[in-house]
Scaffold this active site. Structure first.
Site, mmCIF file in Angstrom:
data_model
loop_
_atom_site.group_PDB
_atom_site.id
_atom_site.type_symbol
_atom_site.label_atom_id
_atom_site.label_comp_id
_atom_site.label_asym_id
_atom_site.label_seq_id
_atom_site.Cartn_x
_atom_site.Cartn_y
_atom_site.Cartn_z
ATOM 1 N N GLU A 154 0.799 -1.236 0.000
ATOM 2 C CA GLU A 154 0.000 0.000 0.000
ATOM 3 C C GLU A 154 0.829 1.281 0.000
ATOM 4 O OE1 GLU A 154 -3.933 -0.283 2.356
ATOM 5 O OE2 GLU A 154 -2.751 -1.976 3.086
ATOM 6 N N ARG A 184 -7.848 0.491 -5.145
ATOM 7 C CA ARG A 184 -6.892 -0.306 -4.372
ATOM 8 C C ARG A 184 -7.077 -1.781 -4.712
ATOM 9 N NH1 ARG A 184 -2.450 -2.268 -2.673
ATOM 10 N NH2 ARG A 184 -2.651 -3.686 -0.934
ATOM 11 N N ASP A 205 6.635 -4.048 -11.289
ATOM 12 C CA ASP A 205 5.838 -3.760 -10.090
ATOM 13 C C ASP A 205 5.668 -5.061 -9.310
ATOM 14 O OD1 ASP A 205 4.067 -2.679 -8.251
ATOM 15 O OD2 ASP A 205 2.315 -2.837 -9.580
ATOM 16 N N THR A 250 0.167 2.447 -8.179
ATOM 17 C CA THR A 250 -0.404 3.752 -8.565
ATOM 18 C C THR A 250 0.567 4.487 -9.495
ATOM 19 O OG1 THR A 250 -1.406 3.750 -6.368
ATOM 20 C CG2 THR A 250 -1.527 5.807 -7.597
ATOM 21 N N GLN A 261 3.502 -6.661 0.284
ATOM 22 C CA GLN A 261 3.266 -7.252 1.607
ATOM 23 C C GLN A 261 4.316 -8.323 1.873
ATOM 24 O OE1 GLN A 261 -0.818 -8.272 2.402
ATOM 25 N NE2 GLN A 261 -1.516 -6.184 1.966
HETATM 26 N N1 LIG Z 1 -4.107 9.960 -1.116
HETATM 27 C C1 LIG Z 1 -3.147 9.224 -1.676
HETATM 28 N N2 LIG Z 1 -3.390 7.943 -1.950
HETATM 29 C C2 LIG Z 1 -2.400 7.241 -2.547
HETATM 30 C C3 LIG Z 1 -1.144 7.791 -2.878
HETATM 31 N N3 LIG Z 1 -0.401 6.820 -3.447
HETATM 32 C C4 LIG Z 1 -1.179 5.728 -3.483
HETATM 33 N N4 LIG Z 1 -2.373 5.972 -2.936
HETATM 34 C C5 LIG Z 1 -3.487 5.037 -2.729
HETATM 35 O O1 LIG Z 1 -3.015 4.013 -1.866
HETATM 36 C C6 LIG Z 1 -3.611 2.768 -2.204
HETATM 37 C C7 LIG Z 1 -2.519 1.734 -2.351
HETATM 38 O O2 LIG Z 1 -1.740 2.034 -3.472
HETATM 39 P P1 LIG Z 1 -1.106 0.888 -4.383
HETATM 40 O O3 LIG Z 1 -0.462 1.576 -5.534
HETATM 41 O O4 LIG Z 1 -2.101 -0.159 -4.648
HETATM 42 O O5 LIG Z 1 0.003 0.324 -3.385
HETATM 43 P P2 LIG Z 1 1.095 -0.800 -3.690
HETATM 44 O O6 LIG Z 1 2.374 -0.295 -3.159
HETATM 45 O O7 LIG Z 1 1.054 -1.194 -5.119
HETATM 46 O O8 LIG Z 1 0.572 -1.987 -2.768
HETATM 47 P P3 LIG Z 1 0.878 -3.578 -2.931
HETATM 48 O O9 LIG Z 1 0.449 -3.977 -4.303
HETATM 49 O O10 LIG Z 1 0.073 -4.239 -1.856
HETATM 50 O O11 LIG Z 1 2.346 -3.763 -2.695
HETATM 51 C C8 LIG Z 1 -4.425 3.017 -3.483
HETATM 52 O O12 LIG Z 1 -5.774 3.120 -3.129
HETATM 53 C C9 LIG Z 1 -3.904 4.339 -4.007
HETATM 54 O O13 LIG Z 1 -4.890 5.089 -4.657
HETATM 55 C C10 LIG Z 1 -0.908 9.153 -2.552
HETATM 56 O O14 LIG Z 1 0.167 9.728 -2.780
HETATM 57 N N5 LIG Z 1 -1.942 9.816 -1.943
HETATM 58 MG MG LIG Z 2 0.626 -2.959 -6.055
#
Ligand SMILES: Nc1nc2c(ncn2[C@@H]2O[C@H](COP(=O)(O)OP(=O)(O)OP(=O)(O)O)[C@@H](O)[C@H]2O)c(=O)[nH]1
Ligand SMILES: [Mg+2]
Length: 430
Positions: free
Chosen positions: A69, A205, A227, A74, A231
């Site tokens: 997360e 998400r 990517d 993103t 986790q």
């Molecule tokens: N408000 C806000 N939300 C963010 C930002 N960056 C990511 N998010 C939100 O955080 C959530 C998790 O982002 P992901 O890009 O899925 O995270 P990840 O690092 O890929 O997570 P994993 O796949 O579990 O490793 C999503 O709902 C995004 O929209 C940010 O800078 N600001």
């Molecule tokens: Mg991811």
């Protein structure tokens, strides 16, 4: 390495080697000596090697890493928007179900948190108890239809002051960062012809599992972006991606300083990021790889600082006496690139996720940003390496849901990544 001579000879004692003879006649002209063949192959490999080197020069492999997360996927979505022509309507439609699921997960989490929090919160309007029952029993079913009844109930619950109070304590439980964004937008989302826009897509998400690779070209340079799932149980898959990596992009959710991991409630999220960074920086397979740190979720960090409800000091006691080494004006628009980008345009400002900060809040935010950055930089001390390659870490403040911010940060890191890459292939001598 297999030399051309070895390849050509098979046995160095063979004196002659002939091209395959299709008409089954052997003429003197297509007989070549093993020595000549070896020279031909050497030449071929040299040529291929040159082409490979040219290709490698123009190909950057970027590996996105970071805890769950933090915002890795993103960033990939933003690359698609910025450098791959964006999303087609068909692709947009595939996100509708994810948005519905994000809404369902958010409301279920909030409803369970109401009674589980210590001390608990309660509904401001007791007549909503039936709605709570619906969420607890029906909305948690495996096969669930997103009916009008569901959206009506979610809307009523989300407007309840007790649920809002619970939401303000979201750092005490596991709520997705986009909960408020989607719950505030239910009126649009529930429409039968709803088509997610770019902002809706970057807010979705979905946990990543495995390794996903995306390609795009910017100014004649091929970017391969990998990517991975962040986790803990996903991290063993990272190792396979470490070879030939131009740079690591380590993504940190700076706003996670007051929350715990989804997979381990005894670990602070920011501390987990610091520990993970430390282990990657010291990983022996990455000693020739520089790291770009995306200090992400600056908008949520700003909201937390502005709210005054939570402080870094509670979770990182050394924050109290920390003094940033810079003398940059904390409201310098150059430093607060995300905030200032948003301020440029009134409409964008209104839509921006950033809160308007007063001077005291800006100073506090400045201190928080510098503190988090310095904690990562302190872990990036350069070790003596056998090669002349100097390994560095390059921190950037980011807000991954803000396309303009990602464009700005990617542009300013792109040239540096290229320099890093040339430096590296020079060192590795392909
Ligand atoms: N408000 C806000 N939300 C963010 C930002 N960056 C990511 N998010 C939100 O955080 C959530 C998790 O982002 P992901 O890009 O899925 O995270 P990840 O690092 O890929 O997570 P994993 O796949 O579990 O490793 C999503 O709902 C995004 O929209 C940010 O800078 N600001
Ligand atoms: Mg991811």
């Amino acid at each position: 390495m297999m030399t051309a001579k070895k390849m050509a000879n098979g046995s160095a004692k063979d004196t002659k080697w002939s091209e395959p003879n299709h008409d089954d006649t052997t003429s003197e002209s297509n007989l070549v000596t093993a020595e000549e063949r070896s020279q031909q192959i050497d030449l071929y490999l040299k040529k291929e090697g040159h082409l490979y080197k040219q290709y490698m020069k123009k190909t950057m492999r970027l590996l996105l890493v970071g805890a769950g997360e933090s915002g890795k996927s993103t960033i990939v979505k933003q690359m698609k928007i910025l450098h791959k022509g964006g999303y087609t309507d068909e692709e947009r439609r595939t996100f509708i179900h994810v948005i519905h699921s994000n809404i369902r997960e958010s409301i279920v989490t909030l409803i369970y948190a109401l009674s589980n929090l210590k001390p608990p919160e309660s509904l401001a309007d007791p007549s909503l108890h039936e709605c709570v029952e619906y969420i607890r029993t029906k909305a948690t079913a495996t096969h669930f239809e997103f009916t009008d009844e569901f959206f009506d109930i979610v809307q009523r619950l989300w407007e309840d002051e007790g649920v809002q109070k619970c939401f303000l304590r979201a750092n005490e439980f596991q709520l997705i960062d986009s909960a408020q964004y989607f719950l505030d937008k239910i009126d649009d989302i529930r429409e039968p012809n709803f088509l997610p826009n770019d902002q809706d897509i970057v807010r979705t998400r979905q946990k990543t599992t495995g390794v996903l690779e995306t390609h795009f070209i910017v100014k004649n340079i091929n970017f391969h972006m990998l990517d991975v799932g962040g986790q803990r149980d996903e991290r063993k898959k990272w190792l396979q991606c470490f070879s030939d990596v131009t740079a690591l992009i380590f993504v940190v959710a700076c706003s996670g300083f007051d929350t715990v991991l989804r997979e381990d409630s005894s670990q602070n999220r920011l501390q987990e990021s610091l520990d993970l960074y430390d282990s990657l920086w010291n990983n022996r397979f990455l000693q020739d790889t520089s790291v770009i740190i995306f200090l992400n979720k600056q908008d949520i960090l700003a909201i937390k600082v502005a709210s005054g409800r939570t402080s870094l000091e509670t979770y990182f006691p050394d924050y109290k006496d920390y003094i940033p080494s810079e003398t940059v004006d904390p409201v310098d628009p150059g430093f607060f690139c995300c905030v200032s980008e948003a301020r440029k345009d009134k409409q964008r400002r209104k839509e921006s996720a950033f809160p308007a900060l007063d001077i005291a809040e800006s100073r506090e935010l400045f201190k928080a940003k510098c503190f988090i950055r310095d904690r990562f930089q302190a872990k990036s001390a350069s070790k003596s390496s056998q090669s002349s390659f100097v390994r560095r870490c390059y921190p950037h403040y980011t807000c991954a849901i803000d396309t303009e911010n990602v464009r700005h940060v990617f542009n300013s890191t792109k040239d540096m990544i290229q320099r890093m890459h040339l430096d590296k292939i020079g060192v590795l001598r392909y």
